[in-house]
Motif scaffolding. Structure first.
Motif, PDB file in Angstrom:
ATOM      1  N   PHE A 163     -15.844 -21.040  22.855  1.00 46.18           N
ATOM      2  CA  PHE A 163     -15.723 -22.251  23.515  1.00 46.18           C
ATOM      3  C   PHE A 163     -16.036 -21.810  25.132  1.00 46.18           C
ATOM      4  O   PHE A 163     -16.739 -22.429  25.787  1.00 46.18           O
ATOM      5  CB  PHE A 163     -14.645 -23.044  23.391  1.00 46.18           C
ATOM      6  CG  PHE A 163     -14.333 -24.409  24.118  1.00 46.18           C
ATOM      7  CD1 PHE A 163     -15.402 -25.385  23.889  1.00 46.18           C
ATOM      8  CD2 PHE A 163     -13.350 -24.598  25.110  1.00 46.18           C
ATOM      9  CE1 PHE A 163     -15.217 -26.548  24.660  1.00 46.18           C
ATOM     10  CE2 PHE A 163     -13.308 -26.053  25.710  1.00 46.18           C
ATOM     11  CZ  PHE A 163     -14.353 -26.740  25.223  1.00 46.18           C
ATOM     12  N   GLY A 164     -15.128 -20.928  25.484  1.00 47.42           N
ATOM     13  CA  GLY A 164     -15.075 -20.463  26.804  1.00 47.42           C
ATOM     14  C   GLY A 164     -16.764 -19.976  27.267  1.00 47.42           C
ATOM     15  O   GLY A 164     -17.137 -20.260  28.254  1.00 47.42           O
ATOM     16  N   CYS A 165     -17.417 -19.149  26.163  1.00 45.02           N
ATOM     17  CA  CYS A 165     -18.564 -18.751  26.694  1.00 45.02           C
ATOM     18  C   CYS A 165     -19.573 -19.943  26.694  1.00 45.02           C
ATOM     19  O   CYS A 165     -20.590 -19.925  27.499  1.00 45.02           O
ATOM     20  CB  CYS A 165     -19.153 -17.550  25.812  1.00 45.02           C
ATOM     21  SG  CYS A 165     -18.153 -16.044  25.540  1.00 45.02           S
ATOM     22  N   THR A 221     -22.536 -24.230  32.205  1.00 44.44           N
ATOM     23  CA  THR A 221     -22.293 -24.688  33.386  1.00 44.44           C
ATOM     24  C   THR A 221     -23.398 -23.859  34.378  1.00 44.44           C
ATOM     25  O   THR A 221     -23.912 -24.630  35.354  1.00 44.44           O
ATOM     26  CB  THR A 221     -20.810 -24.613  33.934  1.00 44.44           C
ATOM     27  OG1 THR A 221     -20.177 -24.849  32.775  1.00 44.44           O
ATOM     28  CG2 THR A 221     -20.726 -25.016  35.029  1.00 44.44           C
ATOM     29  N   LEU A 222     -23.359 -22.545  34.248  1.00 48.26           N
ATOM     30  CA  LEU A 222     -24.329 -21.751  34.974  1.00 48.26           C
ATOM     31  C   LEU A 222     -25.823 -21.596  34.685  1.00 48.26           C
ATOM     32  O   LEU A 222     -26.606 -21.567  35.561  1.00 48.26           O
ATOM     33  CB  LEU A 222     -23.611 -20.326  34.873  1.00 48.26           C
ATOM     34  CG  LEU A 222     -22.025 -20.210  35.313  1.00 48.26           C
ATOM     35  CD1 LEU A 222     -21.763 -18.807  35.349  1.00 48.26           C
ATOM     36  CD2 LEU A 222     -21.958 -20.904  36.892  1.00 48.26           C
ATOM     37  N   LEU A 256     -18.342 -27.889  40.542  1.00 48.11           N
ATOM     38  CA  LEU A 256     -18.524 -27.306  39.058  1.00 48.11           C
ATOM     39  C   LEU A 256     -18.203 -25.930  38.831  1.00 48.11           C
ATOM     40  O   LEU A 256     -17.331 -25.727  37.860  1.00 48.11           O
ATOM     41  CB  LEU A 256     -20.030 -27.546  38.725  1.00 48.11           C
ATOM     42  CG  LEU A 256     -20.732 -29.043  38.146  1.00 48.11           C
ATOM     43  CD1 LEU A 256     -22.064 -28.814  37.575  1.00 48.11           C
ATOM     44  CD2 LEU A 256     -19.676 -29.278  36.926  1.00 48.11           C
ATOM     45  N   LYS A 257     -18.493 -25.125  39.772  1.00 50.71           N
ATOM     46  CA  LYS A 257     -18.102 -23.537  39.734  1.00 50.71           C
ATOM     47  C   LYS A 257     -16.600 -23.355  39.892  1.00 50.71           C
ATOM     48  O   LYS A 257     -16.121 -22.785  39.218  1.00 50.71           O
ATOM     49  CB  LYS A 257     -19.049 -22.798  40.587  1.00 50.71           C
ATOM     50  CG  LYS A 257     -20.585 -22.818  40.109  1.00 50.71           C
ATOM     51  CD  LYS A 257     -21.452 -21.802  41.001  1.00 50.71           C
ATOM     52  CE  LYS A 257     -22.671 -22.161  40.392  1.00 50.71           C
ATOM     53  NZ  LYS A 257     -23.682 -21.945  41.563  1.00 50.71           N
ATOM     54  N   PHE A 293     -10.978 -23.623  34.746  1.00 53.13           N
ATOM     55  CA  PHE A 293     -10.987 -23.468  33.078  1.00 53.13           C
ATOM     56  C   PHE A 293     -10.795 -22.120  32.751  1.00 53.13           C
ATOM     57  O   PHE A 293      -9.962 -22.045  31.597  1.00 53.13           O
ATOM     58  CB  PHE A 293     -12.579 -24.117  32.759  1.00 53.13           C
ATOM     59  CG  PHE A 293     -12.757 -23.899  31.397  1.00 53.13           C
ATOM     60  CD1 PHE A 293     -12.133 -24.699  30.501  1.00 53.13           C
ATOM     61  CD2 PHE A 293     -13.693 -22.811  30.912  1.00 53.13           C
ATOM     62  CE1 PHE A 293     -12.586 -24.535  28.941  1.00 53.13           C
ATOM     63  CE2 PHE A 293     -13.837 -22.442  29.530  1.00 53.13           C
ATOM     64  CZ  PHE A 293     -13.400 -23.329  28.467  1.00 53.13           C
ATOM     65  N   TRP A 294     -11.426 -21.239  33.350  1.00 55.46           N
ATOM     66  CA  TRP A 294     -11.131 -19.924  32.734  1.00 55.46           C
ATOM     67  C   TRP A 294      -9.825 -19.444  32.912  1.00 55.46           C
ATOM     68  O   TRP A 294      -9.024 -18.616  32.233  1.00 55.46           O
ATOM     69  CB  TRP A 294     -12.234 -18.634  33.125  1.00 55.46           C
ATOM     70  CG  TRP A 294     -13.345 -18.829  32.518  1.00 55.46           C
ATOM     71  CD1 TRP A 294     -14.728 -19.175  32.777  1.00 55.46           C
ATOM     72  CD2 TRP A 294     -13.525 -17.892  31.286  1.00 55.46           C
ATOM     73  NE1 TRP A 294     -15.633 -19.123  31.642  1.00 55.46           N
ATOM     74  CE2 TRP A 294     -14.939 -18.205  30.738  1.00 55.46           C
ATOM     75  CE3 TRP A 294     -12.566 -17.339  30.427  1.00 55.46           C
ATOM     76  CZ2 TRP A 294     -15.288 -17.615  29.585  1.00 55.46           C
ATOM     77  CZ3 TRP A 294     -12.986 -16.867  29.463  1.00 55.46           C
ATOM     78  CH2 TRP A 294     -14.289 -16.802  28.781  1.00 55.46           C
ATOM     79  N   LEU A 334      -7.866 -20.847  30.338  1.00 56.24           N
ATOM     80  CA  LEU A 334      -8.202 -20.319  29.138  1.00 56.24           C
ATOM     81  C   LEU A 334      -7.745 -19.048  28.879  1.00 56.24           C
ATOM     82  O   LEU A 334      -7.121 -18.460  27.902  1.00 56.24           O
ATOM     83  CB  LEU A 334      -9.831 -20.321  28.908  1.00 56.24           C
ATOM     84  CG  LEU A 334     -10.347 -19.900  27.557  1.00 56.24           C
ATOM     85  CD1 LEU A 334     -10.062 -21.009  26.680  1.00 56.24           C
ATOM     86  CD2 LEU A 334     -11.959 -19.752  27.700  1.00 56.24           C
ATOM     87  N   LEU A 368     -15.103 -24.374  36.889  1.00 60.44           N
ATOM     88  CA  LEU A 368     -15.293 -23.461  35.852  1.00 60.44           C
ATOM     89  C   LEU A 368     -14.305 -22.449  35.827  1.00 60.44           C
ATOM     90  O   LEU A 368     -13.634 -21.837  35.018  1.00 60.44           O
ATOM     91  CB  LEU A 368     -16.558 -22.716  35.656  1.00 60.44           C
ATOM     92  CG  LEU A 368     -17.223 -22.093  34.618  1.00 60.44           C
ATOM     93  CD1 LEU A 368     -17.082 -22.714  33.504  1.00 60.44           C
ATOM     94  CD2 LEU A 368     -18.424 -21.230  35.062  1.00 60.44           C
ATOM     95  N   VAL A 402     -19.067 -23.013  27.458  1.00 57.70           N
ATOM     96  CA  VAL A 402     -18.740 -23.916  28.805  1.00 57.70           C
ATOM     97  C   VAL A 402     -19.492 -23.108  29.758  1.00 57.70           C
ATOM     98  O   VAL A 402     -20.338 -23.641  30.630  1.00 57.70           O
ATOM     99  CB  VAL A 402     -17.362 -23.871  28.800  1.00 57.70           C
ATOM    100  CG1 VAL A 402     -17.189 -24.702  30.128  1.00 57.70           C
ATOM    101  CG2 VAL A 402     -16.847 -24.921  27.936  1.00 57.70           C
ATOM    102  N   THR A 403     -19.071 -21.808  29.869  1.00 54.09           N
ATOM    103  CA  THR A 403     -19.704 -20.838  31.041  1.00 54.09           C
ATOM    104  C   THR A 403     -21.309 -21.110  31.019  1.00 54.09           C
ATOM    105  O   THR A 403     -21.772 -21.206  32.310  1.00 54.09           O
ATOM    106  CB  THR A 403     -19.277 -19.527  30.824  1.00 54.09           C
ATOM    107  OG1 THR A 403     -17.821 -19.673  30.670  1.00 54.09           O
ATOM    108  CG2 THR A 403     -19.516 -18.609  32.215  1.00 54.09           C
TER     109      THR A 403
END
Lengths: 392, 378
Positions: free
Chosen positions: B270-272, B278-279, A361-362, A368-369, A372, A365, B274-275
């Protein structure tokens, strides 16, 4: 004047049981009893004439007053050993026969009137059936009922009996279950000693008595070498290790102490006991570890119902190993604890795999970033271009 | 305006334009923060847009005016994720927890949507609160922005209500008992408490209370929020953005720049989300158990101050009076533009208001801390 009125009232109602006119205090007790409900009258036990309206008339004929203690068992037996009379109630009729074989009955026959007769446990006028929680013979009241005499140190000293079995019982595992937790399946005094035929079990019989409930444990005990050895040495089987009335909940920790009662500290037997204990403890620890992991996964949440069921199976195997220990067969014990450990390890490794998978998952992420940020960089570029255009 | 017979009818837009007032529709649809100037609804769409774009375009998608559009974006994310959650959620006491379990455990991306929804809600309330305080300290409640102030305070209150009703829905231990704790605070209020009791029918949640919370959470409160957001941006359109004297008007540009700002902002939000989802996912807890109170459950953070306030004032003051005092303070906050009679926006002109603001903020923080500490010993 008043007595004349009472007499008149008694005559007009023509009640079959006139005794209670002069004995109203007894009436209060008797009206609550099972005998009253089944229309047993005073004369059944006391004789005399219940229809008579004078004291002399009532206390005549077969009248015997307060029955003598030594006559009571036989008196009760006139009805309770009568198969015809007891059949409609589906009650047993062997209580008197059993009583005569009991320590109480044997001593009574020798003329000792201090021993328990029927009324000491059941009461006299206010007898209630044992299903009634108010009854002195209700399963949770029996320890107190027996304790009335067996807790009397002075009385018991005359028979060479020491200690207070009623309080000892209350402190033990069975007493806690029955008296504190209200578990009616837990044994009371009569379950081991008998009720009407109450007698202390002798050496050689203890395993049979405990085995009524602990059947599996007894089976394994009989397979092992202890039974024959204990009978030979005059040791009371189960009670030799587990104590009697105040027996504590059994656990593997017992193996550290009780074996040393008979075997030397460096004997092969003590070594065997430690091997069984280690085998059990290790499996128990591993199952607990796997359980903690399952809890962690359930909090995420992951699907853990299957793992929970498998751990339940592991715990069952572990639980089974406890009675098997009574056979003193290390291989059998280890096959069960090994099964528990195997399942725990399987569950742990599968769940660890799933939890490791979540690390991706990480990584996801980060990817994804990455995209982005590329998009944002492009947008910022376009925006800068738009700003430049607008200011032109 | 009547359709022009000379207009070429080949385009779909032309065809539609003859049958609908597209400009009016466009004006309405873009009045949720997309288009920050008014459109002339009597002119055809293309002309109206061209005319609006020819004027300088103040973008509020940049600091410090970003908070409004940021909350609107979060509200959109909440709407989208909320609809997704509603596809699986079952609002009865018996099924709610099981349906949420299915959603977060078995449905693909279900837990992700669930956590994004939760984080968007937390951020929305926080941002709306920060926005109210920014407006206060910068004197943005002064005419002609009284309506903006009232709407922004109401936005915070309604968003808090939506958050409050949402916490019960998973029907887990924490949400359930947190709702009970929160209800204890709210029911103690004289008028608000009566209204609440009338609506939900009691202070302890059962299946009907859950249903009513659900209805409020997915229909009534989102609609109210939507109306408030509309009013918020409409008044900004009419009275224009406010610039303090001497502040550079660098935000003024063209629509294209504003659009880029919006897209960048949306992607960052959106990025924030999602982060965070997830975390820092919210923990999955046991099902609600009405017979087992877990230790250390407190009301939601925005109720902690009221909770401490109602509990810490000596019992000499009857509880209804304490509640009334609390409600009066809240009413004063909402109606502030009509109470503060200081002459202007500048800090020098409203010293008293600024000192009062700092004092109230400090008190609020102290009471919140007290409310937080209250449950530690329990």
């Amino acid at each position: 004047m008043i007595s004349a009125l009472l007499l008149a009232a008694a005559l007009t109602t023509s009640s079959p049981n006139q005794c209670l006119l002069c004995h109203p205090d007894v009436r209060v007790l008797f009206d609550r009893s099972r005998h009253h409900a089944e229309e047993v009258t005073c004369t059944a036990c006391h004789g005399g004439n219940a229809q008579a309206i004078t004291v002399e008339g009532a206390h005549s004929g077969s009248f015997r007053g307060v029955p003598k203690r030594r006559d009571i068992p036989a008196l009760c037996a006139t009805c309770h050993s009568n198969v015809e009379k007891m059949r409609p109630y589906n009650l047993p009729t062997d209580q008197y026969a059993l009583y005569q074989t009991s320590r109480h009955g044997q001593l009574l026959a020798k003329g000792d009137e201090r021993v328990a007769v029927c009324i000491d446990c059941h009461g006299s006028h206010e007898i209630l059936p044992p299903e009634d929680p108010r009854s002195s013979t209700y399963v949770r009241n029996i320890p107190a009922t027996c304790g009335k005499c067996h807790g009397d140190a002075k009385l018991m000293a005359a028979y060479g009996l020491q200690g207070n079995p009623a309080t000892e019982f209350a402190a033990g595992v069975h007493g806690t279950l029955l008296l504190e937790k209200g578990n009616l399946a837990a044994p009371d005094c009569t379950r081991c000693h008998g009720a009407h035929g109450a007698t202390p079990p002798g050496v050689g019989d203890v395993d049979k008595i405990c085995g009524q409930c602990h059947a599996t444990t007894r089976t394994y005990f009989l397979q092992g070498p202890h039974k024959a050895a204990m009978d030979k040495a005059g040791l009371p089987e189960c009670a030799a290790c587990h104590d009697r009335h105040d027996n504590r909940p059994a656990d593997v920790g017992m193996l550290d102490k009780v074996c040393l009662n008979c075997h030397g500290a460096d004997s092969a037997q003590v070594k065997l006991s430690q091997q069984m204990k280690t085998s059990y403890s290790r499996a128990s620890e591993e199952i607990d570890q796997a359980h903690a992991l399952v809890q962690r996964a359930a909090a995420i949440p992951l699907y853990v119902e299957d793992y929970q069921a498998r751990l339940e199976e592991a715990r069952t195997a572990l639980l089974e190993s406890l009675p098997v220990m009574h056979s003193l067969n290390l291989a059998s014990v280890e096959s069960l604890t090994g099964r528990g450990r195997g399942i725990a390890r399987e569950v742990e490794s599968e769940l660890n795999g799933k939890l490791q998978g979540r690390r991706w998952l990480k990584v996801g992420l980060l990817v994804f970033w990455f995209y982005l940020l590329i998009t944002l960089a492009l947008l910022l570029r376009f925006r800068r271009k738009a700003v430049a255009e607008s200011s032109r | 305006m009547s359709p022009d017979p000379d207009r070429p009818r080949s385009s779909v837009r032309g065809w539609l334009e003859e049958r609908f007032n597209l400009t009016e529709m466009f004006s309405f649809l873009t009045s949720f923060g997309l288009f920050p100037t008014e459109l002339d609804a009597r002119r055809p769409l293309k002309e109206a847009i061209a005319e609006a774009l020819s004027r300088p375009f103040p973008s509020y998608a940049r600091w410090p005016r970003v908070l409004g559009i940021l909350s609107m974006l979060l509200f959109l994310f909440l709407g989208v994720t909320g609809v997704m959650l509603a596809l699986y959620y079952q609002p009865t006491a018996g099924d709610a927890y099981a349906s949420v379990t299915t959603l977060v455990r078995d449905v693909s991306f279900g837990s992700f949507v669930h956590h994004v929804h939760g984080w968007a809600a937390r951020l929305l309330i926080l941002i709306l609160l920060i926005r109210v305080w920014r407006f206060y300290f910068q004197g943005m409640y002064k005419g002609p922005r009284e309506a903006l102030w009232i709407v922004s305070t109401l936005l915070f209150l309604v968003a808090a209500a939506a958050d409050f009703t949402g916490r019960l829905l998973p029907w887990d231990q924490h949400g359930y008992w947190q709702t009970i704790r929160g209800m204890e605070v709210l029911v103690a209020l004289p008028v608000g408490g009566w209204v609440l009791t009338f609506f939900v029918g009691g202070a302890s949640p059962d299946t009907l209370v859950l249903l009513r919370f659900y209805f409020l959470h997915v229909v009534v409160l989102p609609l109210l929020l939507l109306c408030l957001f509309y009013l918020n941006f409409s008044t900004v359109r009419r009275v224009g953005l406010s610039f303090s004297p001497g502040e550079s008007r660098s935000g003024t540009g063209v629509f294209k720049v504003h659009l880029y700002n919006l897209v960048i902002l949306a992607l960052l939000v959106f990025g924030c989300l999602v982060t965070l989802a997830t975390l820092l996912p919210s923990p999955y807890l046991a099902a609600a158990d009405p017979f087992n109170t877990p230790a250390g459950v407190r009301p939601a953070w925005y109720l902690l101050a009221s909770h401490a306030f109602l509990q810490s004032i000596p019992t000499l003051v009857p509880s209804w009076l304490r509640g009334l005092l609390l409600e009066a303070i809240l009413a004063c906050c909402v109606l502030l533009p009509f109470l503060d009679r200081s002459p202007g926006r500048a800090a020098s002109q409203r010293r008293f208001a600024l000192i009062l603001g700092v004092a109230v903020l400090a008190l609020w923080l102290v009471f919140t801390w007290m409310g937080y500490r209250m449950e530690v010993g329990r």
